[in-house]
Motif scaffolding. Sequence first.
Motif, PDB file in Angstrom:
ATOM      1  N   GLY A  96     -26.394  14.571  -2.380  1.00 44.87           N
ATOM      2  CA  GLY A  96     -25.019  14.062  -2.448  1.00 44.87           C
ATOM      3  C   GLY A  96     -24.704  13.052  -1.357  1.00 44.87           C
ATOM      4  O   GLY A  96     -23.595  12.511  -1.321  1.00 44.87           O
ATOM      5  N   ASN A  97     -25.660  12.791  -0.483  1.00 45.50           N
ATOM      6  CA  ASN A  97     -25.444  11.893   0.663  1.00 45.50           C
ATOM      7  C   ASN A  97     -24.909  10.525   0.208  1.00 45.50           C
ATOM      8  O   ASN A  97     -25.396   9.942  -0.755  1.00 45.50           O
ATOM      9  N   ALA A  98     -23.914  10.028   0.940  1.00 44.25           N
ATOM     10  CA  ALA A  98     -23.223   8.790   0.542  1.00 44.25           C
ATOM     11  C   ALA A  98     -24.103   7.547   0.639  1.00 44.25           C
ATOM     12  O   ALA A  98     -23.781   6.503   0.055  1.00 44.25           O
ATOM     13  N   MET A  99     -25.210   7.617   1.363  1.00 51.56           N
ATOM     14  CA  MET A  99     -26.089   6.456   1.495  1.00 51.56           C
ATOM     15  C   MET A  99     -27.411   6.622   0.738  1.00 51.56           C
ATOM     16  O   MET A  99     -27.927   5.666   0.182  1.00 51.56           O
ATOM     17  N   VAL A 100     -27.963   7.840   0.748  1.00 49.43           N
ATOM     18  CA  VAL A 100     -29.291   8.024   0.136  1.00 49.43           C
ATOM     19  C   VAL A 100     -29.296   8.993  -1.045  1.00 49.43           C
ATOM     20  O   VAL A 100     -30.333   9.157  -1.695  1.00 49.43           O
TER      21      VAL A 100
END
Length: 248
Positions: A96-100
Amino acid sequence: MFNRERTRRHMTDGAFASPFPVEDPVALAALEVAQSGLAAAVRALADATVRTRVAAPDLAAVAEQVETLTARLLAEAQEGPLGLETDSAGRLRDHGNAMVGMRNPIAPPLVVTGDESGSTSCALTLGAGYEGPPGYVHGGIVAAVLDQVLGSVPAHLGLPGMTAYLNTTYRRPTPLGAPLHCRGWVERVDGWKVHARGEIRDAQDLVTAEAEALFVVPRWAREHLDRPTGDAAGTAPGGEAAQEPSAS
Ligand SMILES: CCCCCCCC(=O)SCCNC(=O)CCNC(=O)[C@H](O)C(C)(C)COP(=O)(O)OP(=O)(O)OC[C@H]1O[C@@H](n2cnc3c(N)ncnc32)[C@H](O)[C@@H]1OP(=O)(O)O
């Protein structure tokens, strides 16, 4: 006690080996393909939403369809954020990470590579959804990219830490829709603290932004580092999960 060598072994790609066995890796791999496929489709939808010039009635009709699809996905959904999950390769991943995060349509998504010397690298192109100044990348997104790529430096060293500070210098506007390259490297390791530096370059190899950052392994994570149970970038290791995973 912290065992840096052992931690390194479990973090060869910057992510811990999971202590949780995967029941059916083949089925999970198929699910991951579907999850990342959905995220890619919604990412394209977000981009189209920013750029579309279709008329109001069409927009209203599409909005109605999207609401129907949203309800369909929420028919079975967890409360709150995703956190860490074991992937089909047996690694703990922050999908769910906003970058990866491969499940997150907000994520570009960045694919950050690195090695045990702490050097990290990422090729990326950011589209209309990341606009700040007209035609250029939003400064907060530039900082987020640097945070992620520089944050992978301590992770590859076996010292996954949280950002204590990130000082970003914007040298020139970062273009949208054009190839960019971001890299990070170690400046200094001081116990539980890793000082890292990095930069983003444009297609002409000009530096658009650079940063120096401090990443600190939080006190609460230190005693767990020889029992890898979580990514100290954002999640407290759970006590019951603290068992010895097989080496990889
Ligand atoms: C693969 C993963 C990539 C991830 C990249 C993305 C990472 C993120 O975005 S993380 C999210 C953003 N960051 C945060 O939310 C962090 C919030 N801050 C914190 O949780 C804490 O302040 C934290 C973890 C940084 C340090 O806290 P804590 O564990 O209690 O340690 P603490 O005793 O305060 O500090 C440890 C050492 O770091 C130093 N330090 C802490 N913060 C700073 C700072 N801002 N500037 C300078 N030094 C600092 C302390 O002086 C101390 O030094 P020493 O050991 O020499 O006395």
